[in-house]
Design a protein around this motif. Structure first.
Motif, PDB file in Angstrom:
ATOM      1  N   VAL A 179      34.999  27.899  35.173  1.00  0.00           N
ATOM      2  CA  VAL A 179      35.884  29.063  35.084  1.00  0.00           C
ATOM      3  C   VAL A 179      35.150  30.238  34.448  1.00  0.00           C
ATOM      4  O   VAL A 179      35.376  31.389  34.791  1.00  0.00           O
ATOM      5  N   GLY A 180      34.241  29.926  33.533  1.00  0.00           N
ATOM      6  CA  GLY A 180      33.556  30.953  32.772  1.00  0.00           C
ATOM      7  C   GLY A 180      34.180  31.100  31.400  1.00  0.00           C
ATOM      8  O   GLY A 180      34.910  30.224  30.929  1.00  0.00           O
ATOM      9  N   ILE A 181      33.900  32.215  30.748  1.00  0.00           N
ATOM     10  CA  ILE A 181      34.476  32.493  29.444  1.00  0.00           C
ATOM     11  C   ILE A 181      35.429  33.679  29.585  1.00  0.00           C
ATOM     12  O   ILE A 181      35.732  34.103  30.692  1.00  0.00           O
ATOM     13  N   ASN A 182      35.893  34.212  28.473  1.00  0.00           N
ATOM     14  CA  ASN A 182      36.806  35.348  28.529  1.00  0.00           C
ATOM     15  C   ASN A 182      36.196  36.484  29.340  1.00  0.00           C
ATOM     16  O   ASN A 182      35.020  36.807  29.195  1.00  0.00           O
ATOM     17  N   SER A 183      37.009  37.121  30.147  1.00  0.00           N
ATOM     18  CA  SER A 183      36.527  38.171  31.040  1.00  0.00           C
ATOM     19  C   SER A 183      36.088  39.399  30.263  1.00  0.00           C
ATOM     20  O   SER A 183      36.734  39.820  29.298  1.00  0.00           O
ATOM     21  N   LEU A 197      45.170  31.964  34.328  1.00  0.00           N
ATOM     22  CA  LEU A 197      45.395  32.141  35.768  1.00  0.00           C
ATOM     23  C   LEU A 197      44.133  31.848  36.568  1.00  0.00           C
ATOM     24  O   LEU A 197      44.192  31.262  37.661  1.00  0.00           O
ATOM     25  N   ARG A 198      42.976  32.229  36.048  1.00  0.00           N
ATOM     26  CA  ARG A 198      41.724  31.910  36.735  1.00  0.00           C
ATOM     27  C   ARG A 198      41.486  30.403  36.754  1.00  0.00           C
ATOM     28  O   ARG A 198      41.019  29.843  37.763  1.00  0.00           O
ATOM     29  N   ALA A 199      41.808  29.738  35.655  1.00  0.00           N
ATOM     30  CA  ALA A 199      41.626  28.293  35.597  1.00  0.00           C
ATOM     31  C   ALA A 199      42.541  27.586  36.590  1.00  0.00           C
ATOM     32  O   ALA A 199      42.116  26.669  37.309  1.00  0.00           O
ATOM     33  N   GLU A 255      44.503  41.731  40.673  1.00  0.00           N
ATOM     34  CA  GLU A 255      43.913  40.394  40.758  1.00  0.00           C
ATOM     35  C   GLU A 255      44.949  39.303  40.934  1.00  0.00           C
ATOM     36  O   GLU A 255      44.748  38.351  41.690  1.00  0.00           O
ATOM     37  N   PHE A 256      46.090  39.423  40.277  1.00  0.00           N
ATOM     38  CA  PHE A 256      47.034  38.307  40.219  1.00  0.00           C
ATOM     39  C   PHE A 256      48.443  38.626  40.716  1.00  0.00           C
ATOM     40  O   PHE A 256      49.274  37.726  40.783  1.00  0.00           O
ATOM     41  N   GLY A 257      48.708  39.862  41.068  1.00  0.00           N
ATOM     42  CA  GLY A 257      50.077  40.247  41.391  1.00  0.00           C
ATOM     43  C   GLY A 257      50.516  39.969  42.812  1.00  0.00           C
ATOM     44  O   GLY A 257      51.701  40.103  43.124  1.00  0.00           O
TER      45      GLY A 257
END
Length: 276
Positions: A179-183, A197-199, A255-257
């Protein structure tokens, strides 16, 4: 003597000029871990009140990182996580510096993780308001069918989350790779929800430990500061990291809407608009 076979945990904390509050949270860590992990603390001090020196006196093994003074929550946690990656732990724990955990809270998060059928699982600790007993922070689920960006806390019967607040969250190390770390795109308030949400998008499960990990009042000052958009505060609301900065909110909505993201973007401001 603590077993050498315990999993390794790195606790990630960022702080800004509330030394006594931060120290109280850190003092609760040994009882909260309760010999369930070998632990290491990574703390980003973004302030100037001597928190680093006080933490060094009480936790000489801690890794302390000096911030720039303008990192805010997500920026500080991102720097803490970047620092912690080289330690190669089994788990990371996000911990707010004002969240004082109850005994065995972190041990219970690990038990909940081990009960999950999916090793790609993130476990969220819920906190409750000591006065009302209502949930103050924890896991979040979408509350409306139409909007994908309207969230509520879980009920007592629910355990699966769509995302989470970042006050106390146990994250397996593999998530940092996948997933990475905090954006880097967010400074403060959107960073934890974005990560959840990315996870989920990558197939991770997010579950909430039902027994509260701490008593914590909600940040009513923050809520009040973004509750009204007027001629006098519009610049703070739309640009400050602790407001609803339009560039970050735009990115989050896009991104998420889903298809209705422009509506999400506009309605957030229209709901708090006060013509005065």
């Amino acid at each position: 003597m603590v077993s050498t076979h315990l999993p390794k945990l790195v606790v990630l904390v960022t702080c800004f000029n509330r030394k006594d509050v931060t120290l109280e949270a850190l003092r609760a860590l040994p009882a909260a871990i309760n010999n369930s992990f070998k632990s290491q603390l990574v703390l980003v001090d973004d302030g100037t009140d001597g928190t680093s020196e006080a933490v060094r006196n009480e936790h000489p093994e801690a890794i302390l990182v000096k911030g720039s003074g303008s990192l805010f929550w997500n920026g500080g946690m991102r720097l803490a996580w970047q620092t912690a990656l080289a330690l190669s732990p089994d788990f990371f724990l996000w911990l707010n510096d004002d969240t004082t955990l109850r005994p065995s809270a972190i041990a219970d998060l690990l038990k909940e993780y081990r009960h999950a059928s999916n090793p790609r699982t993130i476990v969220v600790g819920r906190t409750i308001d000591p006065h009302t007993r209502a949930v103050s922070y924890g896991g979040l689920v979408r509350s409306r069918i139409v909007s994908r960006l309207n969230f509520r806390f879980l009920t007592e019967q629910e355990t699966e989350c769509h995302t989470m607040n970042g006050n106390c969250v146990l994250i397996p190390a593999i998530a940092a790779k996948e997933v990475g770390i905090n954006s880097e795109n967010y400074r403060h308030a959107f960073g934890d929800i974005d990560y959840g949400l990315r996870a989920r998008r990558l197939g991770y499960g997010i579950i909430e430990l039902k027994q509260p990990v701490a008593q914590q009042e909600p940040n009513q000052k923050f809520e009040a500061s973004i509750g009204s958009l007027t001629l006098s505060n519009w610049r703070f609301i739309t640009t400050n990291a602790k407001g609803i900065p339009w560039r970050e909110w735009y990115r989050f909505c896009y991104e998420f809407g889903g298809p209705l993201w422009p509506l999400n973007f506009a309605v957030r401001y229209l709901k708090i608009l006060r013509l005065r």
